[in-house]
Design a protein around this motif. Structure first.
Motif, PDB file in Angstrom:
ATOM      1  N   LYS A 197       0.761  -1.146   0.091  1.00 58.06           N
ATOM      2  CA  LYS A 197       0.210  -0.017   0.100  1.00 58.06           C
ATOM      3  C   LYS A 197       1.014   1.264   0.033  1.00 58.06           C
ATOM      4  O   LYS A 197       1.866   1.137   0.451  1.00 58.06           O
ATOM      5  N   MET A 198       0.313   2.201  -0.736  1.00 61.25           N
ATOM      6  CA  MET A 198       0.925   3.822  -0.556  1.00 61.25           C
ATOM      7  C   MET A 198      -0.237   4.754   0.092  1.00 61.25           C
ATOM      8  O   MET A 198      -1.213   4.628  -0.440  1.00 61.25           O
ATOM      9  N   MET A 199       0.029   5.444   1.001  1.00 65.53           N
ATOM     10  CA  MET A 199      -0.859   6.134   1.532  1.00 65.53           C
ATOM     11  C   MET A 199      -0.105   7.686   1.504  1.00 65.53           C
ATOM     12  O   MET A 199       1.054   7.853   1.678  1.00 65.53           O
ATOM     13  N   LEU A 200      -0.911   8.809   1.682  1.00 64.54           N
ATOM     14  CA  LEU A 200      -0.452  10.176   1.785  1.00 64.54           C
ATOM     15  C   LEU A 200      -1.435  10.741   2.919  1.00 64.54           C
ATOM     16  O   LEU A 200      -2.637  10.631   3.045  1.00 64.54           O
ATOM     17  N   ASN A 201      -0.450  11.487   3.807  1.00 63.00           N
ATOM     18  CA  ASN A 201      -1.173  11.840   5.179  1.00 63.00           C
ATOM     19  C   ASN A 201      -0.509  13.538   5.112  1.00 63.00           C
ATOM     20  O   ASN A 201       0.364  13.662   5.196  1.00 63.00           O
ATOM     21  N   GLU A 202      -1.540  14.354   5.286  1.00 60.57           N
ATOM     22  CA  GLU A 202      -1.473  15.857   5.165  1.00 60.57           C
ATOM     23  C   GLU A 202      -1.589  16.236   6.751  1.00 60.57           C
ATOM     24  O   GLU A 202      -2.438  16.056   7.167  1.00 60.57           O
ATOM     25  N   ARG A 203      -0.246  16.560   7.512  1.00 52.25           N
ATOM     26  CA  ARG A 203      -0.293  16.571   8.962  1.00 52.25           C
ATOM     27  C   ARG A 203      -1.118  17.575   9.354  1.00 52.25           C
ATOM     28  O   ARG A 203      -1.605  17.437  10.414  1.00 52.25           O
ATOM     29  N   GLY A 204      -1.664  18.632   8.689  1.00 51.00           N
ATOM     30  CA  GLY A 204      -2.422  19.756   9.163  1.00 51.00           C
ATOM     31  C   GLY A 204      -3.909  19.399   8.791  1.00 51.00           C
ATOM     32  O   GLY A 204      -4.875  20.209   9.150  1.00 51.00           O
ATOM     33  N   CYS A 209      -6.869   3.166  -0.443  1.00 50.54           N
ATOM     34  CA  CYS A 209      -5.611   3.882  -1.116  1.00 50.54           C
ATOM     35  C   CYS A 209      -4.927   3.007  -2.038  1.00 50.54           C
ATOM     36  O   CYS A 209      -5.794   1.974  -2.373  1.00 50.54           O
ATOM     37  N   TRP A 210      -3.923   3.316  -2.746  1.00 49.50           N
ATOM     38  CA  TRP A 210      -3.366   2.686  -3.717  1.00 49.50           C
ATOM     39  C   TRP A 210      -2.749   1.533  -3.248  1.00 49.50           C
ATOM     40  O   TRP A 210      -1.762   1.492  -2.390  1.00 49.50           O
ATOM     41  N   LYS A 211      -3.156   0.261  -3.916  1.00 44.21           N
ATOM     42  CA  LYS A 211      -2.534  -1.103  -3.471  1.00 44.21           C
ATOM     43  C   LYS A 211      -1.827  -1.728  -4.493  1.00 44.21           C
ATOM     44  O   LYS A 211      -2.437  -2.512  -5.140  1.00 44.21           O
ATOM     45  N   PRO A 212      -0.570  -1.551  -4.764  1.00 48.04           N
ATOM     46  CA  PRO A 212       0.009  -1.894  -6.071  1.00 48.04           C
ATOM     47  C   PRO A 212       0.375  -3.263  -6.064  1.00 48.04           C
ATOM     48  O   PRO A 212       0.662  -3.884  -6.906  1.00 48.04           O
ATOM     49  N   ASP A 213       0.653  -4.008  -4.815  1.00 49.89           N
ATOM     50  CA  ASP A 213       1.159  -5.142  -4.503  1.00 49.89           C
ATOM     51  C   ASP A 213       2.437  -5.306  -5.729  1.00 49.89           C
ATOM     52  O   ASP A 213       2.508  -6.466  -6.391  1.00 49.89           O
ATOM     53  N   LEU A 214       3.422  -4.410  -5.528  1.00 52.49           N
ATOM     54  CA  LEU A 214       4.492  -4.293  -6.357  1.00 52.49           C
ATOM     55  C   LEU A 214       5.862  -5.006  -5.799  1.00 52.49           C
ATOM     56  O   LEU A 214       6.349  -4.468  -4.984  1.00 52.49           O
ATOM     57  N   ALA A 215       6.484  -5.831  -6.620  1.00 53.89           N
ATOM     58  CA  ALA A 215       7.875  -6.382  -6.092  1.00 53.89           C
ATOM     59  C   ALA A 215       8.960  -5.229  -6.444  1.00 53.89           C
ATOM     60  O   ALA A 215       8.791  -4.891  -7.920  1.00 53.89           O
ATOM     61  N   VAL A 256       3.454   7.407   3.211  1.00 57.63           N
ATOM     62  CA  VAL A 256       3.735   6.257   3.768  1.00 57.63           C
ATOM     63  C   VAL A 256       3.660   4.855   2.818  1.00 57.63           C
ATOM     64  O   VAL A 256       2.549   4.799   2.158  1.00 57.63           O
ATOM     65  N   PHE A 257       4.478   3.862   3.235  1.00 57.72           N
ATOM     66  CA  PHE A 257       4.482   2.720   2.177  1.00 57.72           C
ATOM     67  C   PHE A 257       4.222   1.502   3.369  1.00 57.72           C
ATOM     68  O   PHE A 257       4.971   1.706   4.365  1.00 57.72           O
ATOM     69  N   GLU A 258       3.204   0.677   2.987  1.00 54.48           N
ATOM     70  CA  GLU A 258       3.322  -0.858   3.632  1.00 54.48           C
ATOM     71  C   GLU A 258       3.912  -1.593   2.860  1.00 54.48           C
ATOM     72  O   GLU A 258       3.453  -1.591   1.691  1.00 54.48           O
ATOM     73  N   TYR A 259       4.608  -2.403   3.366  1.00 54.36           N
ATOM     74  CA  TYR A 259       5.511  -3.434   2.648  1.00 54.36           C
ATOM     75  C   TYR A 259       5.801  -4.607   3.115  1.00 54.36           C
ATOM     76  O   TYR A 259       5.786  -4.819   4.623  1.00 54.36           O
TER      77      TYR A 259
END
Length: 109
Positions: free
Chosen positions: A33-40, A75-81, A105-108
């Motif tokens: 997964k890849m996610m974006l978080n804007e802190r404010g 979120c975007w879930k590329p499942d990318l090696a 943020v990357f989940e891997y």
């Protein structure tokens, strides 16, 4: 498989400016997964994101940050090696009208 997280922070990006971030994994990984978080809490609708992984562009030319998503379920879930030593590159361009600070943020595995 063990799940890990990697966060790249852009720091403050003023309106009309860009920030580039990259990460080179030290082992073979699979980006789940890849996610974006804007802190404010600012909307990412008017924030343009360019993504390239191992020299392959995944955005043509860019995608609004809101499309990548901030929620792990939506979120975007590329499942990318990605091979060890391959460059993961993200460019964030701010057109939101105010200064932003974005966590990429990357989940891997």
């Amino acid at each position: 498989m063990v799940t890990y997280f990697k966060t790249l922070n852009t720091g403050s990006i003023s309106n009309g400016s860009s920030e580039e971030k990259d990460w080179t994994p030290d082992r073979d990984i699979v980006i789940k997964k890849m996610m974006l978080n804007e802190r404010g809490g600012t909307s990412l609708n008017n924030v343009q994101v360019y993504i390239s992984i191992a020299d392959v562009p995944y955005t043509r030319d860019y995608v609004p940050g809101s499309v990548i998503g901030s929620n792990p379920e939506y979120c975007w879930k590329p499942d990318l090696a990605v091979k060890k030593g391959a460059k993961i590159y993200v460019k964030v361009t701010n057109n939101s009208g105010s200064t932003i600070n974005v966590d990429i943020v990357f989940e891997y595995e």
